[in-house]
Design an enzyme around this catalytic site. Sequence first.
Site, PDB file in Angstrom:
ATOM      1  N   ARG A  31       0.821  -1.217   0.000  1.00 15.50           N
ATOM      2  CA  ARG A  31       0.000   0.000   0.000  1.00 15.50           C
ATOM      3  C   ARG A  31       0.854   1.266   0.000  1.00 15.50           C
ATOM      4  O   ARG A  31       0.461   2.263  -0.586  1.00 15.50           O
ATOM      5  CB  ARG A  31      -0.938  -0.005   1.215  1.00 15.50           C
ATOM      6  CG  ARG A  31      -2.070  -0.973   1.013  1.00 15.50           C
ATOM      7  CD  ARG A  31      -2.963  -1.111   2.226  1.00 15.50           C
ATOM      8  NE  ARG A  31      -4.188  -1.792   1.829  1.00 15.50           N
ATOM      9  CZ  ARG A  31      -5.067  -2.309   2.658  1.00 15.50           C
ATOM     10  NH1 ARG A  31      -4.854  -2.218   3.973  1.00 15.50           N
ATOM     11  NH2 ARG A  31      -6.149  -2.909   2.216  1.00 15.50           N
ATOM     12  N   LYS A  52     -18.932 -18.416  -1.879  1.00 16.95           N
ATOM     13  CA  LYS A  52     -20.385 -18.411  -1.735  1.00 16.95           C
ATOM     14  C   LYS A  52     -21.100 -17.441  -2.657  1.00 16.95           C
ATOM     15  O   LYS A  52     -20.645 -16.328  -2.877  1.00 16.95           O
ATOM     16  CB  LYS A  52     -20.738 -18.001  -0.302  1.00 16.95           C
ATOM     17  CG  LYS A  52     -20.417 -19.066   0.729  1.00 16.95           C
ATOM     18  CD  LYS A  52     -20.807 -18.544   2.082  1.00 16.95           C
ATOM     19  CE  LYS A  52     -20.761 -19.638   3.131  1.00 16.95           C
ATOM     20  NZ  LYS A  52     -21.177 -19.103   4.426  1.00 16.95           N
ATOM     21  N   GLY A  56      -9.342 -10.179  -2.353  1.00 17.16           N
ATOM     22  CA  GLY A  56      -8.237 -10.649  -1.514  1.00 17.16           C
ATOM     23  C   GLY A  56      -7.687 -12.005  -1.939  1.00 17.16           C
ATOM     24  O   GLY A  56      -6.486 -12.161  -2.185  1.00 17.16           O
ATOM     25  N   GLY A 111     -12.843  -4.407  -0.474  1.00 12.56           N
ATOM     26  CA  GLY A 111     -14.234  -3.946  -0.390  1.00 12.56           C
ATOM     27  C   GLY A 111     -14.616  -2.955  -1.479  1.00 12.56           C
ATOM     28  O   GLY A 111     -15.696  -3.053  -2.071  1.00 12.56           O
TER      29      GLY A 111
END
Length: 398
Positions: A38, A199, A357, A380
């Site tokens: 980052r 999922k 991720g 996100g």
Amino acid sequence: MAGFKTLDDLSDIAGKVALVRVDLNLPMKDGSASDVTRVEAVRPTILELCERGAKVVLLAHFGRPKGQRHSTLSTSFVQGDVERVLDKEIMFIPEVSGPVVEQAIGILRPGDIGLMDNVRFWPGEEANDAEFAAGIAAHGDFYVNDAFSAAHRAHATTEGLAHQLPAYAGRAMEKELKALDSALGNPEPPVAAVVGGAKVSTKLAVLENLVGKVQHLIIGGGMANTFLAARGVDVGKSLCEHDLTETANSIMDKADHAGCTVHLPYDVVVAKEFEANPPSLRTCNVHEVAEDEMILDIGPMAVEALADVLKTCRTLVWNGPLGAFETEPFDAATAAFAHTAAALTQEGSLISVAGGGDTVAALAHAGVAQDVTYISTAGGAFLEWMEGKELPGVAALA
Ligand code: ADP
Ligand code: MG
């Protein structure tokens, strides 16, 4: 893509104070960062502003202090890591506004860097309080947002400041927005989207958005099991959300109406135990899964068919591994598909953008992280963008 200003739109910034929002929420181990990706991402923006003579004041959050000072969550803990990556000294400023900040900025010379404390120590940050933002803005001449990964949050330093000062996208933000635009905003068709992972329930909004936008929707990973079950396939002991089979059918109907082809595997890799190289490992047709077996990867025939689809496409957007890639040999399909995508990208026939991720980890595991067009590490924010949502931090830059 809505227009936004970049550092190219700035002129005469020598001696001016740049308030730069960055992502310094680094994973820590034994008091220092275990991964400085980052910091490396925001390095070009910071160094460019320094070279152009601005006083660069960094704003960042660190952990979740919930609006209070927290001795272990000061951004001073990452100061050393940031200094190392930038190869420059930084002045730590233990506030975000007021006389202490004014004094510190007074000491900074053109080209110097300051680092304010954790913006989340103040409740005004997450509340996006205009007065709080104004207090910070009072110290700067302009605002640069280089934290795409925080752009899905409408907080004072990710969104509010853009309304208080002239606002610009930093170089990392600019690169990310351009990559995302070329993948889904304004892509060259035909577009293939891969949605994999564990999922369906975590990615419903992603699937709903994609069926209206892409020509090929490739479903892999545990999610494929739910779609196969919806088509009447017996998936045995596989990870499967049986309560979502109706939802899966409605997504496939929507895809049909929109002219989007949904690709499900016709062969799969199964085992009775979820462990590395289990004795019960075998590859079979999806209709031959026994009741005590689990589908842990899509099969080689499916991967070959997907490679053929990809060869006809100009754009690929990818979130979610095709199998349980952390455990051998269930990484095979993900790795093979990643190699195909990388090769087509290197040949110049495909623009490939991946994020998430585990997807980033899977591409690194396959050794092709450098060979795709763009990898988003934004988690996100990347998923919300795949859902078609407007990100407040990006919208505020327009
Ligand atoms: P990302 O983080 O890239 O968004 P997800 O978190 O949605 O991806 O999913 C990644 C996880 O899905 C991995 O841990 C992987 O092992 C798991 N997974 C993929 N395929 C299967 C499968 N067939 N059965 C069980 N788990 C699976
Ligand atoms: Mg994940």
